[in-house]
Design a protein around this motif. Structure first.
Motif, PDB file in Angstrom:
ATOM      1  N   VAL A  49    -119.274  11.855 -57.101  1.00 32.04           N
ATOM      2  CA  VAL A  49    -120.546  11.608 -56.428  1.00 32.04           C
ATOM      3  C   VAL A  49    -121.539  11.126 -57.475  1.00 32.04           C
ATOM      4  CG1 VAL A  49    -121.384  13.994 -56.632  1.00 32.04           C
ATOM      5  CG2 VAL A  49    -122.299  12.500 -54.854  1.00 32.04           C
ATOM      6  N   SER A  50    -122.302  10.113 -57.118  1.00 29.57           N
ATOM      7  CA  SER A  50    -123.357   9.590 -57.980  1.00 29.57           C
ATOM      8  C   SER A  50    -124.680   9.775 -57.246  1.00 29.57           C
ATOM      9  CB  SER A  50    -123.109   8.109 -58.286  1.00 29.57           C
ATOM     10  OG  SER A  50    -124.152   7.581 -59.071  1.00 29.57           O
ATOM     11  N   VAL A  51    -125.610  10.537 -57.843  1.00 28.15           N
ATOM     12  CA  VAL A  51    -126.925  10.736 -57.244  1.00 28.15           C
ATOM     13  C   VAL A  51    -127.950   9.936 -58.041  1.00 28.15           C
ATOM     14  CG1 VAL A  51    -126.384  12.991 -56.269  1.00 28.15           C
ATOM     15  CG2 VAL A  51    -127.380  12.863 -58.540  1.00 28.15           C
ATOM     16  N   SER A  52    -128.953   9.416 -57.328  1.00 25.01           N
ATOM     17  CA  SER A  52    -129.956   8.571 -57.965  1.00 25.01           C
ATOM     18  C   SER A  52    -131.347   8.943 -57.471  1.00 25.01           C
ATOM     19  CB  SER A  52    -129.672   7.095 -57.652  1.00 25.01           C
ATOM     20  OG  SER A  52    -130.723   6.279 -58.130  1.00 25.01           O
ATOM     21  N   ASP A  53    -132.325   8.878 -58.398  1.00 23.24           N
ATOM     22  CA  ASP A  53    -133.723   9.082 -58.021  1.00 23.24           C
ATOM     23  C   ASP A  53    -134.455   7.752 -57.878  1.00 23.24           C
ATOM     24  OD1 ASP A  53    -134.098   8.217 -60.629  1.00 23.24           O
ATOM     25  OD2 ASP A  53    -135.111  10.021 -61.316  1.00 23.24           O
ATOM     26  N   GLY A  54    -133.702   6.668 -57.892  1.00 23.48           N
ATOM     27  CA  GLY A  54    -134.289   5.339 -57.795  1.00 23.48           C
ATOM     28  C   GLY A  54    -134.436   4.671 -59.145  1.00 23.48           C
ATOM     29  N   THR A  55    -134.450   5.461 -60.214  1.00 24.86           N
ATOM     30  CA  THR A  55    -134.539   4.933 -61.567  1.00 24.86           C
ATOM     31  C   THR A  55    -133.298   5.297 -62.368  1.00 24.86           C
ATOM     32  OG1 THR A  55    -136.942   5.144 -61.521  1.00 24.86           O
ATOM     33  CG2 THR A  55    -135.926   4.880 -63.675  1.00 24.86           C
ATOM     34  N   TYR A  56    -132.951   6.567 -62.343  1.00 26.54           N
ATOM     35  CA  TYR A  56    -131.800   7.059 -63.092  1.00 26.54           C
ATOM     36  C   TYR A  56    -130.747   7.603 -62.139  1.00 26.54           C
ATOM     37  CZ  TYR A  56    -134.890   6.820 -67.128  1.00 26.54           C
ATOM     38  OH  TYR A  56    -135.749   6.382 -68.099  1.00 26.54           O
ATOM     39  N   ALA A  57    -129.493   7.631 -62.613  1.00 27.03           N
ATOM     40  CA  ALA A  57    -128.387   8.167 -61.819  1.00 27.03           C
ATOM     41  C   ALA A  57    -127.589   9.149 -62.663  1.00 27.03           C
ATOM     42  CB  ALA A  57    -127.483   7.044 -61.321  1.00 27.03           C
ATOM     43  N   ALA A  58    -126.924  10.069 -61.996  1.00 27.74           N
ATOM     44  CA  ALA A  58    -126.041  11.029 -62.653  1.00 27.74           C
ATOM     45  C   ALA A  58    -124.805  11.200 -61.779  1.00 27.74           C
ATOM     46  CB  ALA A  58    -126.746  12.365 -62.843  1.00 27.74           C
ATOM     47  N   GLN A  59    -123.683  11.575 -62.398  1.00 32.18           N
ATOM     48  CA  GLN A  59    -122.431  11.729 -61.669  1.00 32.18           C
ATOM     49  C   GLN A  59    -121.858  13.120 -61.861  1.00 32.18           C
ATOM     50  OE1 GLN A  59    -119.774   8.639 -63.008  1.00 32.18           O
ATOM     51  NE2 GLN A  59    -120.569   7.192 -61.515  1.00 32.18           N
ATOM     52  N   ALA A  60    -121.113  13.550 -60.835  1.00 32.83           N
ATOM     53  CA  ALA A  60    -120.330  14.779 -60.913  1.00 32.83           C
ATOM     54  C   ALA A  60    -118.963  14.460 -60.316  1.00 32.83           C
ATOM     55  CB  ALA A  60    -120.997  15.911 -60.144  1.00 32.83           C
ATOM     56  N   THR A  61    -117.925  15.046 -60.884  1.00 31.63           N
ATOM     57  CA  THR A  61    -116.558  14.779 -60.440  1.00 31.63           C
ATOM     58  C   THR A  61    -115.868  16.093 -60.093  1.00 31.63           C
ATOM     59  OG1 THR A  61    -116.464  12.852 -61.878  1.00 31.63           O
ATOM     60  CG2 THR A  61    -114.376  13.693 -61.089  1.00 31.63           C
ATOM     61  N   THR A  62    -115.074  16.053 -59.035  1.00 31.97           N
ATOM     62  CA  THR A  62    -114.262  17.185 -58.627  1.00 31.97           C
ATOM     63  C   THR A  62    -112.963  16.627 -58.042  1.00 31.97           C
ATOM     64  OG1 THR A  62    -114.275  19.272 -57.410  1.00 31.97           O
ATOM     65  CG2 THR A  62    -115.271  17.368 -56.305  1.00 31.97           C
ATOM     66  N   THR A  63    -112.160  17.463 -57.386  1.00 31.65           N
ATOM     67  CA  THR A  63    -110.894  17.005 -56.807  1.00 31.65           C
ATOM     68  C   THR A  63    -110.826  17.375 -55.336  1.00 31.65           C
ATOM     69  OG1 THR A  63    -109.784  19.040 -57.440  1.00 31.65           O
ATOM     70  CG2 THR A  63    -109.611  17.183 -58.978  1.00 31.65           C
ATOM     71  N   ALA A  64    -109.973  16.648 -54.632  1.00 34.82           N
ATOM     72  CA  ALA A  64    -109.622  16.967 -53.249  1.00 34.82           C
ATOM     73  C   ALA A  64    -108.103  17.048 -53.195  1.00 34.82           C
ATOM     74  CB  ALA A  64    -110.143  15.904 -52.297  1.00 34.82           C
ATOM     75  N   THR A  65    -107.575  18.226 -52.886  1.00 39.23           N
ATOM     76  CA  THR A  65    -106.132  18.432 -52.777  1.00 39.23           C
ATOM     77  C   THR A  65    -105.771  18.342 -51.294  1.00 39.23           C
ATOM     78  OG1 THR A  65    -106.160  19.872 -54.711  1.00 39.23           O
ATOM     79  CG2 THR A  65    -104.226  20.005 -53.271  1.00 39.23           C
ATOM     80  N   ILE A  66    -104.948  17.366 -50.969  1.00 39.00           N
ATOM     81  CA  ILE A  66    -104.582  17.119 -49.577  1.00 39.00           C
ATOM     82  C   ILE A  66    -103.116  17.461 -49.374  1.00 39.00           C
ATOM     83  CG2 ILE A  66    -104.567  15.418 -47.713  1.00 39.00           C
ATOM     84  CD1 ILE A  66    -107.367  16.164 -48.913  1.00 39.00           C
ATOM     85  N   ASN A  67    -102.867  18.372 -48.452  1.00 41.49           N
ATOM     86  CA  ASN A  67    -101.523  18.835 -48.125  1.00 41.49           C
ATOM     87  C   ASN A  67    -101.027  18.158 -46.853  1.00 41.49           C
ATOM     88  OD1 ASN A  67    -101.448  20.826 -50.261  1.00 41.49           O
ATOM     89  ND2 ASN A  67    -102.898  22.004 -49.034  1.00 41.49           N
TER      90      ASN A  67
END
Length: 167
Positions: free
Chosen positions: A133-151
């Motif tokens: 996911v990338s979040v932005s305030d209109g000037t700067y952005a930051a990212q966070a990463t995780t996983t999705a395990t699909i069975n």
């Protein structure tokens, strides 16, 4: 005639005094600005260069623009689910230090993407997918990463050794 000569001499004296005061003012202004720049150069090795010598506002007070800092991205993952099931994902815990509104874009790791601080996504294949996911305030952005395990629908877990699961 003496009166006219006196008036002209007085006018010339006043003009000279006025010009002298204007010149002194501009010399002082240039010296102050030069001193400010000199101090900024002395601060350069510490990395704390902040030059705010002459800033004016309509109210007559000095002002600085508000500092905008990078937002902080957060997901509520890791996620898990089964093939075809829609998985809810959230970045609602993300914050902007200045309290501004954030927008979010998602990369689900399977070639699909989405938008919004909260979203949902169904996966069509079994596997472990990297979700960003990338979040932005209109000037700067930051990212966070995780996983999705699909069975699989029958319960096969892609992180288990092959053949160890029973169906």
């Amino acid at each position: 005639m003496l009166c006219w000569v006196s008036l002209i001499a007085l006018a010339i004296l006043i003009i000279h005094v006025y010009v002298f005061l204007v010149v002194v003012f501009f010399i002082a202004l240039v010296m102050c600005e030069g001193l400010c720049v000199f101090i900024a150069v002395l601060q350069a090795p510490s990395g704390n260069i902040v030059v705010r010598c002459f800033q004016y506002s309509d109210s007559g007070t000095t002002t600085s623009p508000p500092l905008n800092r990078q937002p902080v991205a957060v997901t509520d993952g890791p996620y898990s689910g089964i093939v075809g099931q829609s998985i809810s994902m959230s970045a609602a815990g993300s914050t902007d230090p200045e309290g501004g509104a954030l927008s979010a874009t998602w990369n689900f790791g399977d070639g699909q993407s989405g938008t919004g601080l909260t979203t949902s996504h169904p996966y069509s294949n079994v596997g472990v997918f990297n979700v960003t996911v990338s979040v932005s305030d209109g000037t700067y952005a930051a990212q966070a990463t995780t996983t999705a395990t699909i069975n699989a629908v029958g319960g096969w877990n892609p992180s288990s050794p092959i053949g160890s699961d029973t169906m």
